[in-house]
Design an enzyme around this catalytic site. Structure first.
Site: not given
Ligand SMILES: Cc1cc2nc3c(=O)[nH]c(=O)nc-3n(C[C@H](O)[C@H](O)[C@H](O)COP(=O)(O)OP(=O)(O)OC[C@H]3O[C@@H](n4cnc5c(N)ncnc54)[C@H](O)[C@@H]3O)c2cc1C
Length: 314
Positions: A110-111, A114, A121, A124, A199, A216, A221, A226
């Site tokens: 989830w984290i 970004r 919580y 520590r 922990r 929203l 997204h 998810r």
């Molecule tokens: C089915 C599935 C499998 C996955 N498997 C893996 C895995 O094996 N290993 C792994 O490490 N992760 C994995 N992930 C995590 C995935 O790579 C993403 O990190 C995660 O889904 C968050 O997506 P996001 O970066 O689009 O979201 P957010 O962090 O919310 O970002 C939203 C959007 O903001 C933009 N953005 C945010 N930060 C930046 C930045 N620093 N630079 C450029 N653009 C940015 C991008 O357009 C991004 O799409 C998986 C995810 C899914 C759904």
């Protein structure tokens, strides 16, 4: 789901409070505000606050002064237009704040999203509860053979019970060691280890909690990625509950989201060319051979079909 009497009292008390406001509110969301929505065996989400509604999206798109004079169908058409054409900033004007209890391995996935504000919580400062996630027998599955991520065939009931037994045994032992190290009973014969250290050997199925606030646009997204069948079952369980919250909060946006995002499909340029030929009535899709076997399979799956043997070898 177990939440303590104190926590339930706080939820009940919060639900009796009333505030007067000029801001728009959403009746269906007010109905569930603060309430625990169970997820998995000991997890939950609950809406602790929100800002804006479908009208906030429309107002921002039109940069209007008030509720405006357009009809509901105008607003619906505008929201669908925005969604269809990825005009995303108006959706950033509405926000949702959740309190979530979730296993640490779900929190790690989830984290990665970004674009949200999170406060977790602190283990520590505080002692983690004896709350752990254990999959049910039907969710114990073998490693999939199709790709490297995910679950495949079911195991027998006997194996499932044995596996859950191992998980429980390891978890209990770790938690007992955690309590021993904390030494809350102040046994003078051993040290009281710092919480931040005690922990570190707890397992990933330990429940943690956080407040999570996002807008929203970013919420959609998150849910798109998810609630998808490719996401791990446990995080999907949370995303599915969040979708139900969205449906109450912003029903028009939610309907457009299902239509143009969640239930829509993306096609590669080659796939579009193949389908264009078929729609023109040009017979069998000869261009299929331009796609790798995996992409061919995925293209058929996009339309709920399995790849015919005749197309597998092209
Ligand atoms: C089915 C599935 C499998 C996955 N498997 C893996 C895995 O094996 N290993 C792994 O490490 N992760 C994995 N992930 C995590 C995935 O790579 C993403 O990190 C995660 O889904 C968050 O997506 P996001 O970066 O689009 O979201 P957010 O962090 O919310 O970002 C939203 C959007 O903001 C933009 N953005 C945010 N930060 C930046 C930045 N620093 N630079 C450029 N653009 C940015 C991008 O357009 C991004 O799409 C998986 C995810 C899914 C759904």
């Amino acid at each position: 789901l177990s939440i303590g009497g104190d926590e339930q009292d706080q939820v009940d008390k919060a639900r009796t409070l009333r505030n007067e406001t000029r801001r728009p509110t959403v009746c269906a969301l007010e109905e569930i505000l603060y309430q625990i929505i169970p997820v998995l065996d000991h997890g939950f989400i609950r809406v602790v606050d929100y800002m804006g509604d479908d009208a906030a999206v429309v107002q921002a798109a039109r940069v209007s002064y008030g509720t405006g004079t357009r009809t509901v169908s105008d607003d619906r058409a505008l929201i669908r237009y925005l969604m269809r054409h990825f005009h995303t900033t108006p959706f950033e004007m509405a926000e949702l704040k959740l309190h979530v209890r979730l296993p640490i391995f779900v929190a790690r996935q989830w984290i990665r999203h970004r674009t949200a504000s999170v406060n977790e919580y602190s283990a520590r400062y505080s002692i983690l509860d004896r709350e752990f996630y254990f999959p049910t027998a039907v969710n114990i599955r073998e490693q999939t053979k199709d790709n490297r991520q995910g679950r495949g065939e079911a195991v027998t009931d006997r194996d499932a019970d044995a596996i859950i037994g191992l998980m429980r045994e390891d978890t209990e032992r770790s938690y007992e060691h955690y309590l021993w190290m904390l030494n809350e009973e102040k046994d003078p014969s051993r040290p009281s280890v710092a919480r931040e250290l005690a922990r570190i050997s707890l397992p990933l199925n330990t429940y943690t909690q956080w407040y999570w606030k996002t807008n929203l646009h970013n919420l959609m997204h998150f849910v798109q990625l998810r609630a998808d069948p490719h996401a791990q079952f446990e995080i999907r369980a949370y995303a599915e509950e969040i979708m139900k919250v969205m449906m109450k909060w912003v029903p028009v946006t939610f309907e457009a989201f299902l239509e143009y995002r969640a239930n829509s499909k993306q096609l590669s340029a080659t796939a579009v060319a193949i389908i264009t030929e078929m729609l023109k009535g040009n017979g069998a899709p000869s261009g299929l051979s331009k796609l790798s076997l995996r992409e061919r399979k995925e293209l058929f799956e996009t339309f709920g079909l399995s790849l015919p043997a005749s197309s597998a070898s092209k």
